[in-house]
Structure formats: C-alpha cells, structure tokens
Design a protein around this motif. Structure first.
Motif, short mmCIF file in Angstrom:
data_model
loop_
_atom_site.label_atom_id
_atom_site.label_comp_id
_atom_site.label_asym_id
_atom_site.label_seq_id
_atom_site.Cartn_x
_atom_site.Cartn_y
_atom_site.Cartn_z
N ALA A 152 0.86 -1.19 0.00
CA ALA A 152 0.00 0.00 0.00
C ALA A 152 0.90 1.23 0.00
CB ALA A 152 -0.90 0.00 1.22
N VAL A 153 0.74 2.09 -1.00
CA VAL A 153 1.54 3.31 -1.09
C VAL A 153 0.67 4.56 -1.00
CG1 VAL A 153 3.49 2.27 -2.29
CG2 VAL A 153 1.59 3.18 -3.62
N GLY A 154 -0.60 4.37 -0.74
CA GLY A 154 -1.53 5.48 -0.56
C GLY A 154 -2.89 4.91 -0.16
N PRO A 155 -3.83 5.78 0.16
CA PRO A 155 -5.15 5.30 0.62
C PRO A 155 -5.84 4.37 -0.38
CG PRO A 155 -4.97 7.67 0.90
CD PRO A 155 -3.75 7.23 0.15
N ARG A 156 -5.71 4.65 -1.66
CA ARG A 156 -6.33 3.82 -2.71
C ARG A 156 -5.32 3.45 -3.79
NH1 ARG A 156 -9.96 7.90 -1.68
NH2 ARG A 156 -9.18 9.03 -3.47
#
Length: 50
Positions: free
Chosen positions: A29-33
């Motif tokens: 995961a590199v961001g919320p989405r």
C-alpha cells in the motif's frame, strides 16, 4: 505521476513493477487507494471474488 488524477477522482489505482517487497504479500500500500504490485496476475487472484 500518471496515477495522481485517477486517485483524486476517487478511483483505486495499481502501479505494476519494481522489486517484490519482503514477505509473502502480493502488494504494498503506497496510498489510501494506491497499491504497488510486482505480479499483477497473482494480485488479481488474491482479491475476493464479487
């Protein structure tokens, strides 16, 4: 990055490439989405079916 605009519009994005992260995870995961995956086919198989 070309994934910024879709993410701003509320879409989930997947960045394919790079070296696998440590452990058995299929993505990072590199961001919320936003996810970074190194094997797209394995990542798609890991998703729950609808």
């Amino acid at each position: 990055m070309n994934l910024d605009v879709p993410e701003q519009l509320g879409m989930a994005t997947v960045w394919v490439g790079g070296e696998p992260g440590p452990g058995p995870a299929q993505y990072e995961a590199v961001g919320p989405r936003r996810r970074r995956v190194w094997d797209l086919a394995a990542y798609l198989r890991s998703l729950p079916s609808a």
